[in-house]
Design an enzyme around this catalytic site. Structure first.
Site, PDB file in Angstrom:
ATOM      1  CE  LYS A  30      15.997 -21.601  13.727  1.00  0.00           C
ATOM      2  NZ  LYS A  30      17.022 -21.198  14.290  1.00  0.00           N
ATOM      3  CG  HIS A  84      15.914 -27.398  20.868  1.00  0.00           C
ATOM      4  ND1 HIS A  84      15.090 -26.038  20.935  1.00  0.00           N
ATOM      5  CD2 HIS A  84      16.958 -26.830  20.209  1.00  0.00           C
ATOM      6  CE1 HIS A  84      15.730 -24.957  20.542  1.00  0.00           C
ATOM      7  NE2 HIS A  84      16.839 -25.466  20.168  1.00  0.00           N
ATOM      8  CB  SER A 111      12.010 -20.784  11.152  1.00  0.00           C
ATOM      9  OG  SER A 111      13.068 -20.246  12.070  1.00  0.00           O
TER      10      SER A 111
HETATM   11  S1  PPS Z   1      17.024 -22.107  17.823  1.00  0.00           S
HETATM   12  O1  PPS Z   1      18.066 -22.273  16.792  1.00  0.00           O
HETATM   13  O2  PPS Z   1      16.196 -23.279  17.924  1.00  0.00           O
HETATM   14  O3  PPS Z   1      17.455 -21.540  19.229  1.00  0.00           O
HETATM   15  O4  PPS Z   1      16.097 -20.852  17.282  1.00  0.00           O
HETATM   16  P1  PPS Z   1      14.897 -20.077  18.136  1.00  0.00           P
HETATM   17  O5  PPS Z   1      15.579 -19.083  18.399  1.00  0.00           O
HETATM   18  O6  PPS Z   1      14.140 -20.955  18.672  1.00  0.00           O
HETATM   19  O7  PPS Z   1      14.410 -19.479  16.738  1.00  0.00           O
HETATM   20  C1  PPS Z   1      14.642 -18.642  15.784  1.00  0.00           C
HETATM   21  C2  PPS Z   1      13.444 -17.763  15.215  1.00  0.00           C
HETATM   22  O8  PPS Z   1      12.960 -16.826  15.969  1.00  0.00           O
HETATM   23  C3  PPS Z   1      13.130 -15.537  15.427  1.00  0.00           C
HETATM   24  N1  PPS Z   1      13.460 -14.758  16.414  1.00  0.00           N
HETATM   25  C4  PPS Z   1      12.297 -13.497  16.626  1.00  0.00           C
HETATM   26  N2  PPS Z   1      11.351 -13.025  15.927  1.00  0.00           N
HETATM   27  C5  PPS Z   1      10.963 -11.943  16.518  1.00  0.00           C
HETATM   28  N3  PPS Z   1      11.373 -11.164  17.307  1.00  0.00           N
HETATM   29  C6  PPS Z   1      12.460 -11.371  17.898  1.00  0.00           C
HETATM   30  N4  PPS Z   1      13.266 -10.417  18.883  1.00  0.00           N
HETATM   31  C7  PPS Z   1      13.147 -12.661  17.529  1.00  0.00           C
HETATM   32  N5  PPS Z   1      14.131 -13.471  17.902  1.00  0.00           N
HETATM   33  C8  PPS Z   1      14.415 -14.528  17.313  1.00  0.00           C
HETATM   34  C9  PPS Z   1      14.184 -15.765  14.412  1.00  0.00           C
HETATM   35  O9  PPS Z   1      13.952 -14.835  13.572  1.00  0.00           O
HETATM   36  C10 PPS Z   1      13.682 -17.206  13.975  1.00  0.00           C
HETATM   37  O10 PPS Z   1      12.504 -17.176  13.175  1.00  0.00           O
HETATM   38  P2  PPS Z   1      12.586 -16.928  11.355  1.00  0.00           P
HETATM   39  O11 PPS Z   1      11.211 -17.116  11.019  1.00  0.00           O
HETATM   40  O12 PPS Z   1      13.203 -18.077  10.918  1.00  0.00           O
HETATM   41  O13 PPS Z   1      12.915 -15.591  11.178  1.00  0.00           O
END
Ligand code: PPS
Length: 300
Positions: free
Chosen positions: A52, A114, A144
């Protein structure tokens, strides 16, 4: 696997157990022998994060930087989890990460993990692969992760938010302590120069600047217009709408509970932490982070 079959598939919530000193679930250890023996290639790029922290965001950026000009079919039909295989993933809804990575036809291969630094297959280091690590501040990362665990049946039941913060602070969320993860990779940077350490907060603050940063690390001379197109395509709202980037095609997540692309903000933790929880968290944080030079921003 056909979509109908996938929709009917029941994935039971897993129990956690200790694995090599970290909290794990069998979906990430069932394929362990193949993970540990994975043969990296010198031009592979490993995208490493605590869950996340912005994995999908950086994965999609890198995919567009390298392959954004490839066939329109690829852009409209290949989801991010197939473009950038999740190395240790072994859930019977898609082929294991090692198999997807082995089958990748693209070069470089982009691979997601991860794993904490000490568990990364040694071939990545032997081949001197480039690594992009993304860190995110602990409070937003915990929030998250909590919502992700609520909606994703591959993850253990999160319980309520109060219990979840306790679990996060104790290092008992899947992939172990956030603290050790971010510090472990930060320390690695000192001895391994092919590692770029990015921050989620920097990406939110100025995606274009971080894109430049990435291009310079990767030795890419992507034209400005193309970079600008990519910057627009990876904004939160664009990715949220994009079925190739928003995980809507994977059957284990229930977006009615919480969408994968949830808020994408810095500081959303303020909507979750009570004053008391925040004080306890801060005290605990100071103790765990007292010996590191690594710092995070919890607001912009
Ligand atoms: S995972 O399942 O571990 O692969 O998740 P990961 O991609 O690492 O994290 C997901 C969070 O990243 C946010 N996210 C973004 N935020 C801003 N801009 C963009 N383009 C973007 N893409 C992914 C996503 O919304 C999750 O965070 P939260 O706080 O839950 O919204």
């Amino acid at each position: 696997m056909s979509e109908d079959l996938l929709k009917g598939m029941h994935i039971p919530r897993p129990d956690v157990f200790d694995f090599e000193g970290i909290t794990m679930i069998h979906y990430f250890t069932d394929n362990w022998e193949k993970v540990q023996n994975f043969q990296a290639r010198p031009n592979d790029i490993l995208i490493a994060t605590y869950p996340k922290a912005g994995t999908t965001w950086v994965s999609y950026i890198l995919d567009l930087l390298y392959f954004g000009q490839q066939s329109p079919e690829r852009q409209s039909s290949l989801p991010i989890y197939e473009r950038v295989p999740f190395l240790e993933f072994a859930v019977p809804v898609i082929p294991p990460g090692t198999e997807l990575a082995d089958k990748l036809q693209t070069s470089p291969r982009l691979i997601k993990t991860h794993l904490p630094v000490q568990l990364v297959p040694k071939s990545f280091w032997e081949q001197n692969c480039r690594v992009v690590y993304v860190g995110r501040n602990a409070k937003d990362n915990a929030v998250s992760y909590f919502h992700f665990d609520r909606m994703n049946s591959v993850q253990p039941e999160p319980g309520d938010w109060n219990g979840y913060i306790e679990k996060f602070m104790a290092g008992n969320t899947v992939f172990g302590p956030w603290y050790d993860h971010v510090i472990g990779w930060w320390e690695k940077k000192k001895s391994y120069s092919n590692l770029l350490y990015l921050f989620f907060e920097d990406l939110v603050e100025d995606t274009g600047r971080e894109l430049e940063h990435l291009c310079s690390f990767l030795g890419l001379s992507t034209p400005i217009e193309e970079r600008e197109r990519i910057r627009e395509g990876v904004q939160f709202d664009a990715m949220k709408k994009n079925p190739m980037a928003n995980y809507s095609t994977i059957p284990v997540m229930d977006f009615k509970i919480s969408p994968f692309m949830r808020k994408g903000k810095v500081g959303d933790w303020k909507n979750h932490f009570t004053v008391a929880q925040n004080e306890t968290f801060d005290q605990h944080y100071k103790r765990w982070m007292k010996d590191t030079t690594l710092t995070f921003r919890t607001e912009l």
